[in-house]
Design a protein around this motif. Structure first.
Motif, PDB file in Angstrom:
ATOM      1  N   THR A  20      76.068  70.120 -35.089  1.00 38.48           N
ATOM      2  CA  THR A  20      74.982  69.593 -35.905  1.00 38.48           C
ATOM      3  C   THR A  20      74.037  68.764 -35.042  1.00 38.48           C
ATOM      4  O   THR A  20      74.315  68.475 -33.876  1.00 38.48           O
ATOM      5  CB  THR A  20      75.533  68.727 -37.057  1.00 38.48           C
ATOM      6  N   CYS A  24      71.488  63.861 -38.015  1.00 41.94           N
ATOM      7  CA  CYS A  24      71.668  64.369 -39.384  1.00 41.94           C
ATOM      8  C   CYS A  24      72.689  65.491 -39.361  1.00 41.94           C
ATOM      9  O   CYS A  24      73.211  65.857 -38.308  1.00 41.94           O
ATOM     10  CB  CYS A  24      70.335  64.850 -39.961  1.00 41.94           C
ATOM     11  N   GLY A  25      72.966  66.059 -40.540  1.00 41.46           N
ATOM     12  CA  GLY A  25      73.991  67.089 -40.643  1.00 41.46           C
ATOM     13  C   GLY A  25      73.471  68.506 -40.567  1.00 41.46           C
ATOM     14  O   GLY A  25      74.224  69.465 -40.805  1.00 41.46           O
ATOM     15  N   CYS A  26      72.194  68.704 -40.219  1.00 41.48           N
ATOM     16  CA  CYS A  26      71.642  70.059 -40.110  1.00 41.48           C
ATOM     17  C   CYS A  26      72.273  70.815 -38.948  1.00 41.48           C
ATOM     18  O   CYS A  26      72.634  70.228 -37.921  1.00 41.48           O
ATOM     19  CB  CYS A  26      70.129  69.999 -39.907  1.00 41.48           C
ATOM     20  N   CYS A  39      66.026  68.859 -42.877  1.00 39.63           N
ATOM     21  CA  CYS A  39      66.364  67.964 -43.978  1.00 39.63           C
ATOM     22  C   CYS A  39      65.420  66.769 -43.928  1.00 39.63           C
ATOM     23  O   CYS A  39      64.613  66.647 -42.985  1.00 39.63           O
ATOM     24  CB  CYS A  39      67.823  67.520 -43.889  1.00 39.63           C
ATOM     25  N   ASN A  53      75.302  61.192 -34.107  1.00 43.20           N
ATOM     26  CA  ASN A  53      76.343  62.214 -33.953  1.00 43.20           C
ATOM     27  C   ASN A  53      77.289  61.794 -32.822  1.00 43.20           C
ATOM     28  O   ASN A  53      76.897  61.729 -31.660  1.00 43.20           O
ATOM     29  CB  ASN A  53      75.674  63.558 -33.629  1.00 43.20           C
TER      30      ASN A  53
END
Length: 488
Positions: A20, A24-26, A39, A53
């Motif tokens: 990712t 963020c978690g994208c 996002c 991360n």
């Protein structure tokens, strides 16, 4: 070049191989449909907050350690402010005066003849973490002549920026520095370093000055260079261009230039008369990055044996020459496969010879990788062992490899089917030698007169007469003995 000295520094951006993005978690994935891996955080929408991360920190730390940098237990994220269409926030989260790592180096080969030194260190100023920007697309659409399209999938991708000291003095040295850097990053598995996909990008800073002068010349930054080969060519061109400007009485402008590979030249992109003020300030939404002793120790333990160290060990363990050791350790996977094979073989050195000359040569000719080879590592070991035991000759081995590659078969089945026989009966070989000696009295007289190198001629003639089946070691011994006997 006798009058001027180039001064080169490289800035390398490396995309880290996390699942990712940095904050963020994208998905951190190349090749998705445009603007699908986005996002509110990576689009910079109001109220969205970044979350660091941990894997990106781990990868940056491992890369720093592999590059012999000092890892700072405390580093600070900053906002690097600039405005460009592919940067929706209007700033990039980066690190400024307190990066994650500093003061490393890479060793490159030096001119031993002139300096007496085999290796030279190229300093690394810093390695810092940051996020990537999006991508502007200037072609591929019906209205590309008048419009630019934006793909923001790349926004927020974690980057390690690695900045060298201005220690590089030639384009060839820059090429080797980049090659060694990529090699280390691939060994540590922190990035795939795929330049075609933008995973590794390089900007070069270059100036020239009269030899012996300590003051640096005016620096030019060359961007948009997408291969190590082009970095070398761009530097060669730019060094010559700057020298020409100075020799004609002009002054080199501080600017950013782009490399045009089709035309083989750089051209001006924008003037950079003063250092760009990005208005850095600490990122208010991220606390200082604190690395514990336990985290640092775990990263150090996770480091693999690095290529330079591995080369030295493999030279000692397998009696390799430096050139072969260099080739075999070019990638971690290739070195692992060789070592696994070498440990199961009678003679590791012979495995290296067969792998690099017989198999490697054919793979290069076909333009394929080892993974696509019909001959497996087990087949290579079998060929090396048969050769070492004297059960087949080099010529027979070549013929078997030819058949294997032509039919898309492994070496083992081809050998079992063809099973070339070696003549190991000394009396049968002696008979062939006697016939060759009798047929070549002129060469015999020359040998008797002291031209002992002609022994090779007789070996070749006997090998031809035996259709390549005479045992090479026995044949050489018997030819020398027979010819020496003929002297008395």
């Amino acid at each position: 070049m006798a009058k001027y000295e180039p001064v080169i520094g490289l800035e390398v951006h490396v995309q880290l191989l996390t699942a990712t993005k940095a904050f963020c978690g994208c998905a951190n994935k190349f090749g998705s449909e445009p603007n699908t891996n986005v996002c509110p955080v990576c689009l910079g929408l109001p109220g969205a907050l970044p979350v660091l991360n941990e894997k990106a920190v781990e990868f940056a730390t491992k890369a720093s350690m592999a590059l012999r940098c000092t890892v700072n237990p405390r580093s600070i994220f900053a906002r690097k402010n600039y405005f460009y269409p592919d940067l929706p926030k209007g700033y990039q989260i980066s690190q400024f005066d307190k990066p994650i790592a500093e003061h490393g180096f890479i060793e490159v080969s030096a001119d031993f003849a002139s300096t007496g030194v085999h290796w030279r260190q190229i300093g690394i100023t810093r390695l810092h973490l940051e996020e990537d920007a999006g991508k502007s697309l200037h072609d591929g659409f019906p209205d590309s002549a008048t419009r630019t399209y934006l793909d923001l999938n790349r926004c927020g991708t974690p980057l390690a920026e690695i900045v060298s000291e201005p220690d590089i003095r030639t384009p060839d040295e820059a090429f080797e520095y980049l090659t060694r850097l990529k090699e280390i990053l691939l060994y540590t598995a922190v990035s795939d370093c795929n330049m075609e996909e933008g995973s590794l990008r390089c900007d070069a800073n270059v100036s020239v000055r009269p030899r012996g002068q300590q003051t640096l010349g005016t620096k030019v930054e060359v961007k948009n260079v997408n291969s190590f080969k082009f970095v070398r060519e761009a530097l060669e061109y730019e060094i010559e261009r700057q020298i020409d400007v100075i020799e004609e009485g002009g002054k080199v402008k501080q600017e950013t230039r782009l490399w045009n590979a089709n035309e083989g030249r750089t051209y001006s992109m924008r003037s950079k008369e003063q250092a760009h003020d990005y208005r850095y300030f600490p990122e208010p939404d991220l606390p200082p990055l604190i690395l514990s002793d336990e985290f640092l120790a775990a990263c150090m333990r996770a480091l693999p044996e690095l290529p330079a160290v591995r080369r030295v060990r493999m030279i000692a363990d397998y009696e390799l020459n430096p050139k072969d050791a260099h080739t075999l350790t070019a990638s971690r996977e290739f070195a692992d496969r060789f070592e696994a094979a070498a440990k199961s073989a009678r003679n590791p050195r012979r495995v290296a010879n067969v792998l690099l000359s017989e198999v490697g040569g054919r793979l290069n000719a076909l333009g394929i990788e080892l993974d696509q080879s019909p001959v497996t590592m087990a087949g290579i070991v079998l060929a090396a062992d048969l050769l070492d035991e004297g059960k087949i000759s080099s010529k027979q081995m070549k013929q078997l490899f030819d058949t294997a590659f032509e039919n898309g078969e492994d070496f083992g089945p081809v050998y079992e089917r063809e099973k070339p026989q070696q003549i190991t009966d000394s009396s049968a070989i002696e008979k062939l030698i006697d016939e060759v000696i009798a047929a070549n009295p002129k060469q015999v007289e020359q040998y008797r007169a002291g031209k002992t190198t002609l022994a090779g001629f007789f070996v070749g003639q006997v090998m031809r007469a035996s259709k390549g089946q005479a045992n090479p070691a026995l044949l050489n011994e018997l030819v020398t003995r027979k010819l020496d006997e003929s002297k008395s």
